[in-house]
Design a protein around this motif. Sequence first.
Motif, PDB file in Angstrom:
ATOM      1  N   UNK A  48      24.893  11.450  71.379  1.00  0.00           N
ATOM      2  CA  UNK A  48      25.676  12.471  72.170  1.00  0.00           C
ATOM      3  C   UNK A  48      25.738  11.841  73.385  1.00  0.00           C
ATOM      4  N   UNK A  49      27.124  12.387  73.994  1.00  0.00           N
ATOM      5  CA  UNK A  49      27.754  11.821  75.230  1.00  0.00           C
ATOM      6  C   UNK A  49      26.783  12.284  76.345  1.00  0.00           C
ATOM      7  N   UNK A  50      27.472  11.750  77.505  1.00  0.00           N
ATOM      8  CA  UNK A  50      26.523  12.351  78.829  1.00  0.00           C
ATOM      9  C   UNK A  50      27.011  13.799  78.903  1.00  0.00           C
ATOM     10  N   UNK A  51      26.096  14.446  79.748  1.00  0.00           N
ATOM     11  CA  UNK A  51      26.196  15.901  80.146  1.00  0.00           C
ATOM     12  C   UNK A  51      27.543  16.388  80.631  1.00  0.00           C
TER      13      UNK A  51
ATOM     14  N   UNK B 265      21.705  11.962  66.151  1.00  0.00           N
ATOM     15  CA  UNK B 265      22.682  12.717  66.827  1.00  0.00           C
ATOM     16  C   UNK B 265      22.678  12.964  68.249  1.00  0.00           C
ATOM     17  N   UNK B 266      21.561  13.122  68.631  1.00  0.00           N
ATOM     18  CA  UNK B 266      20.944  13.196  69.770  1.00  0.00           C
ATOM     19  C   UNK B 266      21.292  11.859  70.760  1.00  0.00           C
ATOM     20  N   UNK B 267      20.810  10.713  70.305  1.00  0.00           N
ATOM     21  CA  UNK B 267      20.916   9.635  70.751  1.00  0.00           C
ATOM     22  C   UNK B 267      22.605   9.263  70.857  1.00  0.00           C
TER      23      UNK B 267
END
Lengths: 207, 246
Positions: free
Chosen positions: B107-110, B103-105
């Motif tokens: 995740x989109x850009x901040x 899920x972390x990998x």
Amino acid sequence: MRLAFGAAVVSAIRQENAGLESNTEFATLVAAVAERRDRDAFAHLFDHFAPRLQSYLVRLGSDSGMAEEITQDVMVTLWRKAELFDPAKSSLATWLYRIARNRRIDSLRRDRHEYTDDMAVFDVDAESLDVDGVIDMQHREDRVRVAMETLPVEQLHLVRLAFFEGLSHSEIADRTKLPLGTVKSRIRLAFTRLRRTLEADGVVEAG
Amino acid sequence: MLIHTVRHYVGDAIGSAARPWRERFGALIHDAKEAGRDRPIDALLAGYAAGTLGKPLHRLVAAHLAIRPENRRFVRMLEETAGRRLEDAAPSALRDRDARLAAIFGSGPAPTSKAATRSSGIVPAPLADFIGHDLEDVRWRTLLPGVREFKVSDDMDGDASLLWIKPGRIMPAHTHEGSEVTLVLQGGFSDSTGHYRRGDIAIADHEIDHRPRADEDEDCICFAVTDAPLRLTGPVGRIVQRLFGH
């Protein structure tokens, strides 16, 4: 190659769990995430810190679901904003602690619709150590511990409850059966004393 | 910075606390007069570092640290101690480790920071984010001639307000059960405990005669929080108390 490097790092971390060496290794791993989104490096950081964040948050009173959510948020922040971590200014554990602390405070009221930017606080504090250079982390932490040990026993006990257990003054009053006013005054005296001891040590600016 | 002499603490300090401490660590000891003085701000800063303040107070202290440098090192040292506690925490088993990593990998850009663009010269970023308005957009309510208020929040975490006081005005005397913590954002004011200017934090316990008077030369803008005596820190059993108004 990367995996071998990671394994060496993990081994070093295990040997020197909380020491300066591991700080250096953590910084190397964070740099790998910042520079090339290195998933192996991140996985090592995740495996080390996520379980610790989880248990730390639970100890501070979060239920396990909330602790999981905050831990995940913190790890996402590390993944996305690794380049904002500066090993010269804090240990990685402290940097993650601060993200978790701020996230926890924002999540207590569950106003998650409001986007809160932890980095706002980091930007501020980024300057905080530029005043007169960097003290190594080990040394700095020891000073606080030593200073705490100079507190009278009855104050130290309350300081531990307030600072390490995250209890409010009222909760401390309940637990210790002391009047709330006494709890407040002792804690105030204790932290002022701690501050003055650190000032006398020359490691904190005179307030 | 702020030295508060709070008389009723003196007995406690000299009677029970100061004496053993003095005997054991003579070299570090300040004089007896000093031993009777506490500075509420140090405990407030420690509460910030430990994360035990409510959100309004936490942001107030963050804003203070943003404006003024003198307490940053103390806070940072306490945070390092807390960070070490995190490092030393016994790891607990994580559920769904692989899924969480994925899920972390994935995740989109901040998201871009709204706070950074919103912070004005007067209101530092941590507070601008909390207030949620530019100062120009704040819907002020007139409390009395020369004194305007905007209630930012009023809940269990603390009763937070922006105050705008015309030069030379005196705030109405008021009482509150807990502490009222005030951060000066612009101008300055004086009360029985001293003079406060931009970036200073004034802490008024209910014992203190609290009639702040704004400086003559400039409008005074403050962010004030009446703190909750009790923090909610998670389990329902610990959520106890409703706040008082003032």
